[in-house]
Enzyme design. Sequence first.
Site, PDB file in Angstrom:
ATOM      1  N   SER A 152      20.083  -4.909  17.738  1.00  0.00           N
ATOM      2  CA  SER A 152      21.045  -5.011  18.839  1.00  0.00           C
ATOM      3  C   SER A 152      20.508  -4.369  20.107  1.00  0.00           C
ATOM      4  O   SER A 152      21.112  -4.480  21.164  1.00  0.00           O
ATOM      5  CB  SER A 152      22.369  -4.338  18.446  1.00  0.00           C
ATOM      6  OG  SER A 152      22.167  -2.947  18.243  1.00  0.00           O
ATOM      7  N   LYS A 196      14.402   5.351  17.788  1.00  0.00           N
ATOM      8  CA  LYS A 196      13.854   4.190  17.092  1.00  0.00           C
ATOM      9  C   LYS A 196      12.348   4.014  17.266  1.00  0.00           C
ATOM     10  O   LYS A 196      11.689   3.417  16.405  1.00  0.00           O
ATOM     11  CB  LYS A 196      14.564   2.918  17.573  1.00  0.00           C
ATOM     12  CG  LYS A 196      16.004   2.773  17.119  1.00  0.00           C
ATOM     13  CD  LYS A 196      16.097   2.404  15.658  1.00  0.00           C
ATOM     14  CE  LYS A 196      17.506   2.005  15.256  1.00  0.00           C
ATOM     15  NZ  LYS A 196      17.588   1.601  13.851  1.00  0.00           N
ATOM     16  N   GLY A 220      33.555   0.799  11.867  1.00  0.00           N
ATOM     17  CA  GLY A 220      32.396   0.380  11.078  1.00  0.00           C
ATOM     18  C   GLY A 220      32.039   1.397  10.017  1.00  0.00           C
ATOM     19  O   GLY A 220      30.993   2.032  10.087  1.00  0.00           O
ATOM     20  N   GLU A 233      29.922   7.739  11.398  1.00  0.00           N
ATOM     21  CA  GLU A 233      30.114   6.330  11.723  1.00  0.00           C
ATOM     22  C   GLU A 233      31.326   6.159  12.629  1.00  0.00           C
ATOM     23  O   GLU A 233      32.263   6.977  12.585  1.00  0.00           O
ATOM     24  CB  GLU A 233      30.375   5.512  10.454  1.00  0.00           C
ATOM     25  CG  GLU A 233      29.213   5.417   9.503  1.00  0.00           C
ATOM     26  CD  GLU A 233      29.542   4.521   8.314  1.00  0.00           C
ATOM     27  OE1 GLU A 233      28.897   3.478   8.172  1.00  0.00           O
ATOM     28  OE2 GLU A 233      30.438   4.881   7.533  1.00  0.00           O
ATOM     29  N   ASP A 282      31.157   1.174   6.867  1.00  0.00           N
ATOM     30  CA  ASP A 282      30.564   0.572   5.679  1.00  0.00           C
ATOM     31  C   ASP A 282      29.814   1.576   4.807  1.00  0.00           C
ATOM     32  O   ASP A 282      29.870   1.509   3.578  1.00  0.00           O
ATOM     33  CB  ASP A 282      29.626  -0.574   6.080  1.00  0.00           C
ATOM     34  CG  ASP A 282      28.574  -0.141   7.089  1.00  0.00           C
ATOM     35  OD1 ASP A 282      28.946   0.144   8.237  1.00  0.00           O
ATOM     36  OD2 ASP A 282      27.380  -0.090   6.726  1.00  0.00           O
ATOM     37  N   SER A 318      21.177  10.503  19.353  1.00  0.00           N
ATOM     38  CA  SER A 318      20.145   9.547  18.954  1.00  0.00           C
ATOM     39  C   SER A 318      19.654   8.622  20.053  1.00  0.00           C
ATOM     40  O   SER A 318      18.597   7.997  19.898  1.00  0.00           O
ATOM     41  CB  SER A 318      20.639   8.710  17.766  1.00  0.00           C
ATOM     42  OG  SER A 318      21.826   8.025  18.103  1.00  0.00           O
TER      43      SER A 318
END
Length: 322
Positions: A81, A56, A211, A207, A213, A307
Site C-alpha cells: 500500500s 520497511k 483491522g 492494531e 485480524d 514506524s
Amino acid sequence: MTAAPPVAFSDVQDAAARLDGIAHRTPVLTSRTLDALVGAEVYVKCENFQRVGAFKFRGAYNAASRLPAGQLARGIAAYSSGNHAQAVALAARELGTTAVVLMPEDAPRAKREATAGYGAEIVTYDRYTQDRTALGEALAEERGLALIPPYDHPHVIAGQSTAALELLEETGALDALVVPVGGGGLVAGSATAAKALHPGIRVVGVEPEAGDDTKRSLDRGERVTVPVPRTIADGQSLPTPGEITFAVNRRLVDAIALVGDDEIVAAMRFAFERLKIVLEPSGATALAALMAGRLEHRPRRVGVIASGGNVDARRFAELIGR
C-alpha cells in the site's frame, strides 16, 4: 522435535551487519511531558527518519541484497500500500536493478509518487475486490522477477528486527516494547530481537480497531480473515496476518492492543506538537495505544516504535485539524 524458528537471533545480527552503513540508525526520542502523561519512562524509536520514511527499507534491502546476481539483474517485484513499495523501489535502485510494484488504486498519493520517484514501475489494483498476493505472484512469474513480500519472508522479518535491536542497544533493558502491527513482520522481528536480549520483556502489538485480524487470530489460535479494514491507518489495512509472521507472533508476542482512529490522530498531534516529528497514521498506532492507556500492564520503562512518517501535508493537516 520442535521445529527451528523461521527467524533466529543470529539472523537478526546478520541483518544488522548487512544494513550497517546502508540503513539509517534512527534516533530515539524522550519527552518528560510524555513520561508524565503515561506514568512511565518512554523511549520512541523514530523510524519516520529511516530511508524512505519508514522501517520497511530495512527488510526490503536485507532480502533483495541476498538474491543471486542473475535473479537480481532480472529485477524484483513487490505488492504494497505504500511504504514497502518505496522500500523495494529504493533497494532496487541501490542494488542496480529495477522494480515493479503492485499498489492499490487508493494508495496515498505521496506514497505513489515517492515509489515512482525511486524508479519503480507501478501497477494498480482494487484492494477491496482483488487479491494482491495472487496478483503479485502472477506478475512476478509472468515477468521473471523475484517477489519480495512486505512481511511474510524470513529475510524481511530479520531486516525489520534491526529497529528494535538498535533501540534496545541504546536503552538497555525495558519492561515493554510496543509495536504497530500490519502483516506482522515488524512485531515478529521486534519480538525475536527483544526476547533474545531480554527474555522478560513484554512485547505488545497494536492494531487499528477496524483491522484486528492479528488479535482475532492469536485469540483463536489460528489465522483468521476479516473484511479489508477501512481505517486511516492504511499501512495496517490488511485482512489476515502472514503465515510466517503469525507462527512467530503466536510464540513471542504477549498481547495485542487496539486503537481507534481518533486515538491515532491524537497521537499524531502530540508527536507533532511535543516531539516535533511527523507520523503517518500507521506509524502512530503504538504511541496511540500507550497514550490511550490500552496496555494491560503498566510498564516502568517502555519502548515505542514509531514506524513511519509518510503522509502528505494536506492529509496530515486534515487529520490533526479534526
